[in-house]
Design a protein around this motif. Structure first.
Motif, PDB file in Angstrom:
ATOM      1  N   GLU A 170       0.735  -1.123  -0.022  1.00 49.25           N
ATOM      2  CA  GLU A 170       0.077   0.128  -0.208  1.00 49.25           C
ATOM      3  C   GLU A 170       0.994   1.210  -0.132  1.00 49.25           C
ATOM      4  N   TRP A 171       0.342   2.290  -0.511  1.00 49.83           N
ATOM      5  CA  TRP A 171       1.280   3.509  -0.694  1.00 49.83           C
ATOM      6  C   TRP A 171       0.434   4.718  -0.502  1.00 49.83           C
ATOM      7  N   ASN A 172       1.212   5.616  -0.088  1.00 46.99           N
ATOM      8  CA  ASN A 172       0.623   7.117   0.150  1.00 46.99           C
ATOM      9  C   ASN A 172       1.573   8.301  -0.533  1.00 46.99           C
ATOM     10  N   SER A 219      -6.944   6.334  -5.034  1.00 47.20           N
ATOM     11  CA  SER A 219      -7.434   7.529  -4.457  1.00 47.20           C
ATOM     12  C   SER A 219      -6.712   8.360  -5.485  1.00 47.20           C
ATOM     13  N   THR A 258      -3.040   9.792  -4.978  1.00 49.36           N
ATOM     14  CA  THR A 258      -2.710   9.921  -3.601  1.00 49.36           C
ATOM     15  C   THR A 258      -2.461   8.835  -2.715  1.00 49.36           C
ATOM     16  N   LYS A 259      -3.083   7.633  -3.235  1.00 43.39           N
ATOM     17  CA  LYS A 259      -3.074   6.490  -2.549  1.00 43.39           C
ATOM     18  C   LYS A 259      -3.464   5.067  -3.233  1.00 43.39           C
ATOM     19  N   SER A 293      -4.326   1.088  -2.357  1.00 47.71           N
ATOM     20  CA  SER A 293      -4.499   0.117  -1.080  1.00 47.71           C
ATOM     21  C   SER A 293      -5.133  -0.719  -1.690  1.00 47.71           C
TER      22      SER A 293
END
Length: 127
Positions: free
Chosen positions: A67-69, A88, A118-119, A121
């Motif tokens: 998962e990344w932000n 996102s 932005t994200k 998941s």
């Protein structure tokens, strides 16, 4: 001016629409476009359309196995995993910032305009 609400509605409709990817297993090159330089087990995002001969060749703006932000420009993506991902995003137009999420099953997909991703998941349920 009456046309402005229609123009904004058209932009929103285009932003929210994502091309439907195929449902084949990711290791078989699911989708309309092959994974190109996206490796098995990763989720890749490219900042602009770069598909000479139908294969992405540019350096991805994001390659992740987790998962990344953050904030990167994203136009097309390839989910080369066997999980559904949730992306996102945000998009600013005519002084308005729109945000949302899209489900990305294994395979390829794209936004109709470059977005700020932005994200990323992993989803536990179907798209």
């Amino acid at each position: 001016m009456l046309l402005k609400p229609f123009a904004i509605a058209g932009v929103i409709a285009g932003v929210l629409a994502v091309a439907p990817p195929a449902s084949a297993a990711p290791q078989s090159g699911a989708g309309v476009y092959p994974p190109g330089n996206c490796q098995p087990g990763t989720f890749c995002v490219w900042p602009h359309w770069d598909h000479p001969n139908g294969v992405p060749t540019a350096t991805p703006s994001l390659v992740t196995t987790t998962e990344w932000n953050g904030n990167i420009t994203g136009f097309n993506y390839y989910n080369y995993t066997n999980r559904n991902a949730e992306i996102s995003w945000s998009f600013t137009t005519q002084g308005m910032t729109l945000t949302g999420t899209d489900c990305a099953p294994p395979g390829d997909g794209f936004f109709y305009v470059p977005m700020t991703v932005t994200k990323v998941s992993w989803r536990t349920h179907a798209c």
